[in-house]
Design a protein around this motif. Structure first.
Motif, PDB file in Angstrom:
ATOM      1  N   TYR A 478     -13.426   2.842  -1.245  1.00 60.37           N
ATOM      2  CA  TYR A 478     -12.824   2.442   0.016  1.00 60.37           C
ATOM      3  C   TYR A 478     -12.723   3.620   0.985  1.00 60.37           C
ATOM      4  O   TYR A 478     -12.667   4.785   0.588  1.00 60.37           O
ATOM      5  CB  TYR A 478     -11.439   1.847  -0.240  1.00 60.37           C
ATOM      6  N   ASN A 479     -12.670   3.249   2.276  1.00 61.51           N
ATOM      7  CA  ASN A 479     -12.569   4.264   3.325  1.00 61.51           C
ATOM      8  C   ASN A 479     -11.133   4.515   3.763  1.00 61.51           C
ATOM      9  O   ASN A 479     -10.843   5.534   4.395  1.00 61.51           O
ATOM     10  CB  ASN A 479     -13.387   3.840   4.556  1.00 61.51           C
ATOM     11  N   SER A 480     -10.246   3.580   3.454  1.00 58.89           N
ATOM     12  CA  SER A 480      -8.857   3.727   3.881  1.00 58.89           C
ATOM     13  C   SER A 480      -7.985   2.856   2.985  1.00 58.89           C
ATOM     14  O   SER A 480      -8.480   1.953   2.295  1.00 58.89           O
ATOM     15  CB  SER A 480      -8.701   3.313   5.348  1.00 58.89           C
ATOM     16  N   PHE A 481      -6.688   3.119   3.007  1.00 61.41           N
ATOM     17  CA  PHE A 481      -5.759   2.347   2.187  1.00 61.41           C
ATOM     18  C   PHE A 481      -4.366   2.438   2.799  1.00 61.41           C
ATOM     19  O   PHE A 481      -4.067   3.356   3.565  1.00 61.41           O
ATOM     20  CB  PHE A 481      -5.734   2.864   0.746  1.00 61.41           C
ATOM     21  N   SER A 482      -3.503   1.474   2.447  1.00 57.39           N
ATOM     22  CA  SER A 482      -2.122   1.468   2.922  1.00 57.39           C
ATOM     23  C   SER A 482      -1.226   0.863   1.847  1.00 57.39           C
ATOM     24  O   SER A 482      -1.501  -0.228   1.349  1.00 57.39           O
ATOM     25  CB  SER A 482      -1.978   0.641   4.210  1.00 57.39           C
ATOM     26  N   PHE A 483      -0.184   1.608   1.483  1.00 55.38           N
ATOM     27  CA  PHE A 483       0.858   1.047   0.631  1.00 55.38           C
ATOM     28  C   PHE A 483       1.910   0.439   1.554  1.00 55.38           C
ATOM     29  O   PHE A 483       2.596   1.154   2.275  1.00 55.38           O
ATOM     30  CB  PHE A 483       1.478   2.132  -0.247  1.00 55.38           C
ATOM     31  N   LEU A 484       2.025  -0.872   1.540  1.00 54.66           N
ATOM     32  CA  LEU A 484       2.915  -1.572   2.469  1.00 54.66           C
ATOM     33  C   LEU A 484       4.255  -1.866   1.816  1.00 54.66           C
ATOM     34  O   LEU A 484       4.325  -2.170   0.611  1.00 54.66           O
ATOM     35  CB  LEU A 484       2.268  -2.883   2.925  1.00 54.66           C
ATOM     36  N   ASP A 485       5.313  -1.789   2.616  1.00 56.14           N
ATOM     37  CA  ASP A 485       6.655  -2.095   2.111  1.00 56.14           C
ATOM     38  C   ASP A 485       6.743  -3.522   1.593  1.00 56.14           C
ATOM     39  O   ASP A 485       7.507  -3.814   0.670  1.00 56.14           O
ATOM     40  CB  ASP A 485       7.694  -1.889   3.218  1.00 56.14           C
ATOM     41  N   GLU A 486       5.973  -4.434   2.200  1.00 58.66           N
ATOM     42  CA  GLU A 486       6.064  -5.851   1.833  1.00 58.66           C
ATOM     43  C   GLU A 486       5.374  -6.160   0.507  1.00 58.66           C
ATOM     44  O   GLU A 486       5.572  -7.236  -0.056  1.00 58.66           O
ATOM     45  CB  GLU A 486       5.461  -6.718   2.939  1.00 58.66           C
ATOM     46  N   LEU A 487       4.530  -5.238   0.032  1.00 61.15           N
ATOM     47  CA  LEU A 487       3.789  -5.464  -1.199  1.00 61.15           C
ATOM     48  C   LEU A 487       4.478  -4.788  -2.384  1.00 61.15           C
ATOM     49  O   LEU A 487       5.141  -3.765  -2.219  1.00 61.15           O
ATOM     50  CB  LEU A 487       2.371  -4.907  -1.063  1.00 61.15           C
ATOM     51  N   PRO A 488       4.299  -5.307  -3.605  1.00 61.56           N
ATOM     52  CA  PRO A 488       4.780  -4.582  -4.791  1.00 61.56           C
ATOM     53  C   PRO A 488       4.092  -3.219  -4.902  1.00 61.56           C
ATOM     54  O   PRO A 488       3.018  -2.998  -4.347  1.00 61.56           O
ATOM     55  CB  PRO A 488       4.371  -5.514  -5.949  1.00 61.56           C
ATOM     56  N   SER A 490       2.429  -1.967  -7.172  1.00 62.40           N
ATOM     57  CA  SER A 490       1.125  -1.977  -7.836  1.00 62.40           C
ATOM     58  C   SER A 490      -0.015  -2.372  -6.905  1.00 62.40           C
ATOM     59  O   SER A 490      -1.181  -2.198  -7.254  1.00 62.40           O
ATOM     60  CB  SER A 490       1.152  -2.948  -9.022  1.00 62.40           C
ATOM     61  N   LEU A 491       0.300  -2.895  -5.718  1.00 61.61           N
ATOM     62  CA  LEU A 491      -0.735  -3.412  -4.825  1.00 61.61           C
ATOM     63  C   LEU A 491      -0.888  -2.541  -3.591  1.00 61.61           C
ATOM     64  O   LEU A 491       0.094  -2.049  -3.036  1.00 61.61           O
ATOM     65  CB  LEU A 491      -0.403  -4.844  -4.407  1.00 61.61           C
ATOM     66  N   VAL A 492      -2.121  -2.393  -3.169  1.00 64.56           N
ATOM     67  CA  VAL A 492      -2.419  -1.577  -2.000  1.00 64.56           C
ATOM     68  C   VAL A 492      -3.449  -2.307  -1.144  1.00 64.56           C
ATOM     69  O   VAL A 492      -4.395  -2.914  -1.662  1.00 64.56           O
ATOM     70  CB  VAL A 492      -2.925  -0.174  -2.423  1.00 64.56           C
ATOM     71  N   LYS A 493      -3.232  -2.265   0.141  1.00 66.30           N
ATOM     72  CA  LYS A 493      -4.207  -2.813   1.082  1.00 66.30           C
ATOM     73  C   LYS A 493      -5.335  -1.801   1.229  1.00 66.30           C
ATOM     74  O   LYS A 493      -5.092  -0.624   1.516  1.00 66.30           O
ATOM     75  CB  LYS A 493      -3.542  -3.069   2.435  1.00 66.30           C
ATOM     76  N   VAL A 494      -6.572  -2.257   1.019  1.00 64.22           N
ATOM     77  CA  VAL A 494      -7.722  -1.358   1.065  1.00 64.22           C
ATOM     78  C   VAL A 494      -8.666  -1.790   2.180  1.00 64.22           C
ATOM     79  O   VAL A 494      -8.678  -2.954   2.599  1.00 64.22           O
ATOM     80  CB  VAL A 494      -8.465  -1.339  -0.289  1.00 64.22           C
TER      81      VAL A 494
END
Length: 861
Positions: A478-488, A490-494
């Motif tokens: 992946y080129n970018s990622f975000s750990f979001l407050d709304e997600l557990p 273990s999950l990351v937006k990629v």
């Protein structure tokens, strides 16, 4: 033709007017003695500026002189909200507030808070309030300190701050030490000068003292710790057992206080030197070379050793060189180690002189409890137990933090291995090694979470992400990622390219493929994903759970949100409409070819022919019994209407307008018509649950000279709020907001004799707060009252309609320019008012203050 549109004015300055009205509030009698001044100004945080000829001063709310001026350049402004907030925070802290204001009264200075509270009376020739530990006060040639808790020191010729309990004070030209705890001089004033390490990490229990041109050291009891035989300059100040700032005959010394041992520094000043509270020293010794035999001469060599805090030798002069591990080590390095040389090679010793890494290496760096060493084109990483963790040929090993020395390790035991143009990683705590393949290594933060715990390798724009122990979080995809407050966690937006997906860092699986333009989290616990693919005008939508399972085995071409629970969807394949319930995760097919959302949180408009339709309750599944023309919603009709059916308009605030036979009525969110279609013009219901209605016959009686006609107001129960109609402008193309002031209703009437338009005020319950007898009602900015104008006279009323100031003054001063505070509002009372060519103040009881003037400084006109 002239139209009357009410404009809400946020007032900072007064208006003019004149007339009289009967009221329950009457001004009290004029004071027996009134002082004539040149001009007045509005009150601001309890004070008002007065001009008397060329002289200016400020009065309090009782009309008494408070002070002459606020001193410019102090650290706060009267009434400034930020200064007030900072001041209040400091009240409960261990420090004195510095957001305070110096003021002048009768040639003396005092201190007030930014709220106007007098903290120190005007009794001083100067005040210094910049220091959070003390305020410096001066009377004549005498100085005192004001301290936290209201403590004040006696006045002396001069005072210095030592540790908060001890102060050096000057008396009769000499210096002594005053104890706040004991409330007296504990060291007599018999010294020429004092010096002290006020900026040391811990407060020393002694001071540097000067007597007859020489310096020594005394404790708080005046006991001599070092004799008065030294020269002194203020540098290298310390709080432990060592003194670095003394000299004899111009030669700088390091002195050990308890033993009084003196160490002469060399000309370069490099050795002896104090590091981590220990003294590193050198001395020249005679040493026989290994080849020398018998009586052959010995060489003179320099060797280095260590003295401890107690002044005894920890390690004798045995090393070829010894120094602190890293430049600027005091910023980032906290290990108890030194670098040392023996036989031309470098190793590591601890603070007892014990070898932690033998002197076998060309270079050594210390990172906390890890040692990086180089020898014969090999780089090594050791722990403090001399265990070899890593050995790499033709490479460099450094800490993962590029600026380790200035920022510290932050608990990260990760190291970069640079080999040619590539970087690898080694995580010491878990012994995980990733060979050099990255173009760059970065220690980054989960910016949305704020915790610094990611190590990122980058190659050609593709990222590999590790945690602080070296566990792989994201593979190189992946080129970018975000750990979001709304997600557990273990999950990351990629993101890959410009497409997004979802990845599980625990299971190391791609939960949602990175092929979507975007996704949004839905459901009470954000437990579902709604993905969007394609451009906005041709988007397709899908529903997934966080485990990567598709909730509905369909793709949808249209998506409308009915409420937080329900979505209206149109299938991409068969064009059928469905309702999806997020809570039950069930989808229900709607057997209608035409379905529209109508601004309601529960109702849809459904149709079988695209021309007429009925309301449909999405939660109960029931159809309404009334049919409507749907031309407002079906763009395919191009505005063509079916006049045999009433026209439904979108719901606003839970109510929709209905047009039937040229007349308007309303339906609620149960589909029930609660006001029949009998009005010529109506507004939508506002957030307060009120709508403006105008009857059909009234429309015919419009006064076209002023475009005014009779109107009334209704609530959501269908209740008409007033027994009589009030005038309204012709607002066919308006939202009727001109008839409302926040949660209040403006009432308009015209006097039949003079044709004069008059205004009143009511609340949303239909209670008339102010009868329509005024020419204008103007809300006051940053306040909860109204300025009332009747003819050319003014008064004030509260927002509940209570009369605060009778409408009988030719002018009211509501602005303030005297304190240079921008848009901050002035005090309401005492209020400047104007009558009989004079300005004067009245308080809340209508009583006059004993001052009057011909002008008001803060008039705009």
């Amino acid at each position: 033709m002239e139209k009357y549109f009410y404009i809400v004015i946020c007032l900072l300055f007064p208006l003019f007017g004149s007339t009289q009205m009967k009221n329950n509030i009457h001004p009290k009698s004029t004071p027996d003695s009134i002082k004539q001044v040149t001009s007045l100004a509005s009150f601001y945080h309890g004070y008002a500026r007065i001009k008397e000829g060329e002289r200016e001063y400020y009065i309090n709310r009782q009309g008494e002189k408070a002070f002459d001026a606020l001193i410019p350049g102090t650290n706060a402004m009267l009434g400034n909200k930020d200064d007030i907030a900072t001041y209040k925070e400091s009240i409960n802290s261990e420090f004195l507030p510095t957001k305070v204001i110096a003021f002048l009264k009768n040639g003396k200075l005092g201190v007030m808070s930014p709220e106007g509270e007098i903290l120190l009376p005007a009794a001083y020739d100067s005040v210094g309030v910049e220091n959070p530990y003390y305020w410096k006060l001066k009377i004549g040639n005498r100085v005192s300190f004001y301290l936290k808790g209201g403590n004040m020191l006696p006045f002396y010729e001069d005072i210095g701050y030592l540790d908060g309990d001890h102060f050096d004070v000057k008396q009769a030209g000499k210096w002594g030490i005053y104890s706040l705890h004991e409330q007296k001089l504990i060291v007599p004033a018999e010294f020429d000068a004092f010096d002290y390490c006020g900026g040391c990490g811990r407060s020393p229990s002694y001071v540097y003292a000067s007597r007859q041109g020489k310096w020594g050291i005394i404790d708080w009891d005046g006991k001599e710790l070092l004799p008065f035989i030294y020269e002194h300059a203020h540098f290298g100040m310390r709080s432990d057992n060592w003194v670095e700032s003394f000299a004899k005959n111009g030669k700088r010394l390091i002195v050990h206080i308890p033993t009084k041992k003196e160490f002469l520094t060399d000309e370069s000043g490099e050795y002896p030197k104090i590091v981590a509270g220990l003294l590193l020293f050198n001395e020249t010794i005679k040493e026989r070379s290994q080849k020398a035999k018998g009586t052959e001469p010995v060489d003179s060599v320099v060797r280095y050793g260590i003295y401890g805090q107690d002044g005894t030798i920890i390690a004798p002069a045995q090393y070829e060189w010894i120094d602190e591990p890293n430049a600027n080590s005091y910023l980032g390095y906290d290990g108890s180690y030194f670098l040392a040389k023996s036989d031309g090679k470098t190793g590591v010793i601890d603070h007892t002189g014990t070898w932690m890494l033998p002197a076998e290496y060309d270079e050594v760096m210390v990172y906390d409890d890890y040692f990086v060493a180089k020898k014969n084109n090999q780089a090594f990483l050791f722990n403090k137990n001399q265990q070899e963790l890593l050995k790499v040929d033709n490479a460099d090993i450094t800490h993962a933090y590029e600026y380790f020395y200035s920022s510290g390790s932050d608990g990260l035991a990760a190291f970069k291995i640079k080999q040619k143009a590539y970087y690898g990683l080694y995580f010491a705590k878990t012994a995980k090694y990733y060979p050099p393949e990255f173009y760059d290594i970065d220690v980054n933060a989960r910016l949305e979470r704020g915790d610094r715990n990611l190590v990122i390798g980058e190659k050609q724009g593709v990222l590999t992400v590790f945690d602080m122990e070296g566990n792989l979080l994201l593979p190189a995809r992946y080129n970018s990622f975000s750990f979001l407050d709304e997600l557990p966690d273990s999950l990351v937006k990629v993101e890959r390219g410009k497409k997004v997906g979802l990845y599980n860092v625990r299971s190391q699986k791609e939960v949602i493929s990175a092929v979507y333009e975007d996704f949004e989290l839905i459901g009470k616990q954000n437990e579902l994903l709604l993905t969007r693919k394609g451009p906005y005008d041709k988007s397709s939508y899908e529903f997934w759970n966080l485990q990567g399972h598709k909730i509905i085995d369909k793709t949808f071409s249209k998506k409308d949100t009915l409420n937080a629970r329900c979505y209206l969807l149109q299938s991409e394949q068969d064009k059928n409409y469905s309702l999806f319930d997020v809570e039950t995760q069930q989808i229900r097919l709607l057997n209608y070819p035409y379905v529209w959302t109508v601004g309601s949180s529960s109702l849809l408009l459904v149709s079988t022919d695209g021309r007429t339709g009925t309301l449909f309750d999405a939660l109960s599944g029931k159809e309404g019994t009334s049919f409507y023309d749907v031309s407002q919603f079906n763009v395919e009709l191009n505005g063509e209407r079916n006049n045999n059916y009433p026209t439904l308009f979108p719901f606003q605030n839970g109510v929709a307008k209905v047009l039937k036979n040229g007349k308007y009525g309303f339906v609620d969110e149960q589909g029930k018509e609660f006001l029949s279609s009998k009005y010529a013009i109506v507004s939508n219901f506002n957030t307060r649950g009120i709508a403006v209605v105008i009857k059909g016959q009234e429309q015919q009686s419009i006064d076209y000279n002023n475009d005014l006609f009779s109107a009334n107001f209704v609530d959501k129960q269908g209740r008409v709020l007033f027994r009589e109609d009030y005038l309204s402008p012709d607002l066919q193309y308006s939202d009727f907001s001109e008839l409302f002031l926040d949660d209040k209703i403006l009432l308009f009437k015209r006097l039949p004799q003079s044709n004069e338009l008059q205004i009143g005020l009511a609340n949303a319950a239909g209670q008339v707060l102010l009868e329509p007898i005024y020419n204008d009602i103007i809300p006051i900015k940053n306040d909860s009252c109204f300025l009332l104008k009747k003819g050319t006279k003014f008064g004030l009323a509260s927002k509940e309609g209570k009369m605060l100031v009778a409408v009988q003054y030719g002018n009211i001063g509501l602005g303030n320019n005297g304190f240079y505070v921008g848009d901050d509002g002035a005090d309401r009372f005492p209020l400047p008012v104007f009558n009989d060519d004079k300005w004067f103040y009245i308080n809340e009881e209508g009583e006059r203050l004993p001052l009057e003037a011909a002008s008001l400084d803060n008039l705009l006109y």
